[in-house]
Design a protein around this motif. Structure first.
Motif, PDB file in Angstrom:
ATOM      1  N   LEU A 160       0.842  -1.200   0.000  1.00 34.19           N
ATOM      2  CA  LEU A 160       0.000   0.000   0.000  1.00 34.19           C
ATOM      3  C   LEU A 160       0.879   1.253   0.000  1.00 34.19           C
ATOM      4  N   MET A 161       1.904   1.242   0.864  1.00 35.57           N
ATOM      5  CA  MET A 161       2.805   2.393   0.936  1.00 35.57           C
ATOM      6  C   MET A 161       3.557   2.557  -0.379  1.00 35.57           C
ATOM      7  N   GLY A 162       3.927   1.421  -0.994  1.00 31.49           N
ATOM      8  CA  GLY A 162       4.656   1.435  -2.267  1.00 31.49           C
ATOM      9  C   GLY A 162       3.852   2.124  -3.352  1.00 31.49           C
ATOM     10  N   ILE A 163       2.562   1.801  -3.413  1.00 33.38           N
ATOM     11  CA  ILE A 163       1.696   2.424  -4.429  1.00 33.38           C
ATOM     12  C   ILE A 163       1.563   3.922  -4.165  1.00 33.38           C
ATOM     13  N   GLU A 164       1.387   4.292  -2.891  1.00 38.89           N
ATOM     14  CA  GLU A 164       1.289   5.719  -2.530  1.00 38.89           C
ATOM     15  C   GLU A 164       2.527   6.470  -3.013  1.00 38.89           C
ATOM     16  N   LEU A 165       3.700   5.884  -2.716  1.00 42.65           N
ATOM     17  CA  LEU A 165       4.956   6.543  -3.074  1.00 42.65           C
ATOM     18  C   LEU A 165       5.144   6.610  -4.594  1.00 42.65           C
ATOM     19  N   SER A 166       4.788   5.522  -5.279  1.00 40.64           N
ATOM     20  CA  SER A 166       4.929   5.487  -6.752  1.00 40.64           C
ATOM     21  C   SER A 166       4.068   6.558  -7.398  1.00 40.64           C
ATOM     22  N   ILE A 167       2.842   6.715  -6.881  1.00 37.88           N
ATOM     23  CA  ILE A 167       1.945   7.742  -7.433  1.00 37.88           C
ATOM     24  C   ILE A 167       2.560   9.128  -7.224  1.00 37.88           C
ATOM     25  N   ALA A 168       3.112   9.358  -6.013  1.00 37.86           N
ATOM     26  CA  ALA A 168       3.714  10.660  -5.703  1.00 37.86           C
ATOM     27  C   ALA A 168       4.901  10.942  -6.631  1.00 37.86           C
ATOM     28  N   ARG A 169       5.736   9.892  -6.831  1.00 43.49           N
ATOM     29  CA  ARG A 169       6.913  10.047  -7.700  1.00 43.49           C
ATOM     30  C   ARG A 169       6.484  10.338  -9.136  1.00 43.49           C
ATOM     31  N   LEU A 170       5.471   9.591  -9.590  1.00 43.41           N
ATOM     32  CA  LEU A 170       4.972   9.740 -10.968  1.00 43.41           C
ATOM     33  C   LEU A 170       4.377  11.144 -11.179  1.00 43.41           C
ATOM     34  N   LYS A 171       3.694  11.588 -10.124  1.00 40.50           N
ATOM     35  CA  LYS A 171       3.090  12.928 -10.179  1.00 40.50           C
ATOM     36  C   LYS A 171       4.180  13.985 -10.425  1.00 40.50           C
ATOM     37  N   GLY A 172       5.292  13.830  -9.707  1.00 39.43           N
ATOM     38  CA  GLY A 172       6.400  14.766  -9.823  1.00 39.43           C
ATOM     39  C   GLY A 172       7.042  14.721 -11.194  1.00 39.43           C
ATOM     40  N   SER A 173       7.266  13.526 -11.704  1.00 40.63           N
ATOM     41  CA  SER A 173       7.953  13.401 -12.997  1.00 40.63           C
ATOM     42  C   SER A 173       7.063  13.873 -14.149  1.00 40.63           C
ATOM     43  N   ILE A 174       5.717  13.713 -14.005  1.00 36.09           N
ATOM     44  CA  ILE A 174       4.795  14.225 -15.037  1.00 36.09           C
ATOM     45  C   ILE A 174       4.806  15.757 -15.006  1.00 36.09           C
ATOM     46  N   ARG A 175       4.788  16.285 -13.777  1.00 36.83           N
ATOM     47  CA  ARG A 175       4.818  17.749 -13.651  1.00 36.83           C
ATOM     48  C   ARG A 175       6.116  18.323 -14.229  1.00 36.83           C
ATOM     49  N   GLY A 176       7.211  17.566 -14.072  1.00 39.14           N
ATOM     50  CA  GLY A 176       8.497  17.998 -14.625  1.00 39.14           C
ATOM     51  C   GLY A 176       8.654  17.638 -16.087  1.00 39.14           C
ATOM     52  N   LYS A 177       7.624  17.004 -16.663  1.00 40.45           N
ATOM     53  CA  LYS A 177       7.609  16.597 -18.074  1.00 40.45           C
ATOM     54  C   LYS A 177       8.836  15.746 -18.440  1.00 40.45           C
ATOM     55  N   ASN A 178       9.176  14.842 -17.532  1.00 44.64           N
ATOM     56  CA  ASN A 178      10.329  13.981 -17.754  1.00 44.64           C
ATOM     57  C   ASN A 178       9.822  12.601 -18.177  1.00 44.64           C
ATOM     58  N   LYS A 179       9.947  12.303 -19.468  1.00 45.59           N
ATOM     59  CA  LYS A 179       9.379  11.064 -20.014  1.00 45.59           C
ATOM     60  C   LYS A 179      10.063   9.821 -19.441  1.00 45.59           C
ATOM     61  N   GLU A 180      11.393   9.899 -19.356  1.00 45.52           N
ATOM     62  CA  GLU A 180      12.156   8.737 -18.872  1.00 45.52           C
ATOM     63  C   GLU A 180      11.772   8.380 -17.429  1.00 45.52           C
ATOM     64  N   GLN A 181      11.776   9.395 -16.560  1.00 40.82           N
ATOM     65  CA  GLN A 181      11.423   9.188 -15.153  1.00 40.82           C
ATOM     66  C   GLN A 181       9.961   8.745 -15.017  1.00 40.82           C
ATOM     67  N   SER A 182       9.107   9.301 -15.864  1.00 45.49           N
ATOM     68  CA  SER A 182       7.682   8.944 -15.811  1.00 45.49           C
ATOM     69  C   SER A 182       7.480   7.476 -16.165  1.00 45.49           C
ATOM     70  N   LEU A 183       8.212   6.998 -17.162  1.00 42.81           N
ATOM     71  CA  LEU A 183       8.086   5.583 -17.558  1.00 42.81           C
ATOM     72  C   LEU A 183       8.596   4.665 -16.446  1.00 42.81           C
ATOM     73  N   ILE A 184       9.698   5.067 -15.806  1.00 44.33           N
ATOM     74  CA  ILE A 184      10.239   4.261 -14.689  1.00 44.33           C
ATOM     75  C   ILE A 184       9.194   4.209 -13.558  1.00 44.33           C
ATOM     76  N   GLY A 185       8.666   5.373 -13.224  1.00 47.27           N
ATOM     77  CA  GLY A 185       7.650   5.469 -12.162  1.00 47.27           C
ATOM     78  C   GLY A 185       6.413   4.654 -12.495  1.00 47.27           C
ATOM     79  N   TYR A 186       6.022   4.701 -13.761  1.00 55.23           N
ATOM     80  CA  TYR A 186       4.830   3.971 -14.185  1.00 55.23           C
ATOM     81  C   TYR A 186       5.036   2.457 -14.022  1.00 55.23           C
ATOM     82  N   GLU A 187       6.202   1.980 -14.474  1.00 57.65           N
ATOM     83  CA  GLU A 187       6.483   0.536 -14.375  1.00 57.65           C
ATOM     84  C   GLU A 187       6.514   0.083 -12.914  1.00 57.65           C
ATOM     85  N   GLU A 188       7.068   0.941 -12.067  1.00 59.05           N
ATOM     86  CA  GLU A 188       7.123   0.632 -10.631  1.00 59.05           C
ATOM     87  C   GLU A 188       5.695   0.512 -10.069  1.00 59.05           C
TER      88      GLU A 188
END
Lengths: 121, 234
Positions: free
Chosen positions: A83-111
């Motif tokens: 549960l905590m892992g999903i919370e953190l992954s969403i937070a990380r993905l949110k940040g990378s989307i806001r930063g428009k970083n495709k590479e980081q977003s894909l990593i976050g998405y897979e996680e």
């Protein structure tokens, strides 16, 4: 008759316990509007691949809301770390989307996908 | 994640699962448990507590562990009932520590039991003089059973050739102010009779009574809520 009743009630009780402890896979499915995590994950993947960051930001917010609903249902049968892992992954993905970083977003998405798939195990 | 609610739900699951499994595993009292059964009890209890509070892992694996251990205990119980050899292997066998008034040092050593523990157990059997002991056997549950020499044994009515009356179980007639009608029926009595008995003792209402029992000789014991005793003097 009394003995049959006791045995039946005991079996029903144990059945309910088993159901609660194994309900994660079933309860992570969508039951109402706004809690379809699977579809929102697919949409998010498309947004990241097509670098549609505006829609991506909308979808990650929807995903966060959907996850809040689902997590309340599955919390009785899954591990806290997942549960905590999903919370953190969403937070990380949110940040990378806001930063428009495709590479980081894909990593976050897979996680996030990995945590989501492991949720029912 | 609302941890309190999760712990409550898992606590309910653990509590009732343990209750069901322990009911299936018999009604031995703690004092009757062998060392092995005692350790099994601790392990199963520990699993139930982990199931309740260890939220870092799902409840299911702990519950399966609980079921496996409870099933194994049940199987061992069935096997020990059917095959005494297995029972002897698992639970050990009773050992004689005093035979014909003599302490068997070899057996004490084998059981890693010292003289002071033996004397303590004798005292717990109300024996303060080792001269009184004919046989002492250490049971598998760790209790010492003692047979006194015949000259130190209590005198019974049979020794005196005295006849005694039958003494069965007492029957509860009132508990917590509630008349137990089915118990009255069992011994062919009715509420009318009970009321008259209460009135002769100056009791107006069964609600004043905490406990009323009748023995096989027909003697009634009544305990009232108001004992008219000064609590401070107790």
């Amino acid at each position: 008759m009394k003995k049959v009743m006791i045995i039946t009630c005991t079996c029903i009780l144990l059945g309910i316990f088993i159901l609660i402890m194994n309900s994660g896979g079933l309860l992570k499915q969508s039951f109402m509007d706004g809690d379809d995590v699977e579809t929102l994950l697919r949409n998010l993947n498309e947004d990241i691949v097509e670098s549609d960051w505006k829609k991506g930001q909308e979808d990650i917010e929807k995903l966060k809301d959907a996850w809040d609903m689902v997590s309340k249902r599955v919390q009785f049968s899954v591990e806290r770390n997942n549960l905590m892992g999903i919370e953190l992954s969403i937070a990380r993905l949110k940040g990378s989307i806001r930063g428009k970083n495709k590479e980081q977003s894909l990593i976050g998405y897979e996680e996030l996908i990995s945590y989501w798939n492991n949720l029912e195990e | 994640m609302n941890e309190s609610i999760v712990v409550i739900v898992r606590g309910v699951i653990g509590f009732f699962s343990l209750l069901i499994f322990t009911r299936l595993l018999g009604k031995q009292q703690v004092s009757q448990l062998t060392l092995f059964e005692y350790i099994l009890g601790i392990t199963i209890g520990s699993m139930a507590s982990t199931l309740t509070t260890d939220l870092s892992s799902a409840a299911w694996p702990h519950w399966v562990g609980l079921v496996v251990w409870a099933t194994l205990v049940y199987l061992v119980q069935v096997l020990t009932l059917k095959f005494p050899v297995i029972s002897e292997y698992i639970n050990g066998k009773p050992r004689v520590l005093i035979a014909n008034g003599k302490i068997l040092e070899k057996n004490l050593k084998k059981l890693r039991y010292n003289l002071f523990e033996l004397l303590e157990q004798l005292r717990m059997n109300n024996i303060f003089d080792i001269n009184q002991v004919e046989f002492a056997v250490l049971e598998t549950n760790g209790k010492l059973t003692v047979l006194k020499k015949s000259q130190f044994q209590s005198l019974t009515p049979k020794d005196m050739n005295l006849s005694t009356d039958y003494m069965g179980l007492s029957t509860e007639l009132i508990y917590n102010g509630v008349v137990m009608e089915h118990n009255l029926e069992k011994i062919d009595l009715d509420e009318k009779w009970l009321d008259s008995q209460l009135k002769t003792r100056g009791i107006k209402n069964p609600l004043e009574v905490y406990l009323a029992v009748i023995n096989t000789s027909g003697e009634l014991y009544i305990d009232l809520y108001k004992d008219h005793m000064d609590d401070k003097s107790l």
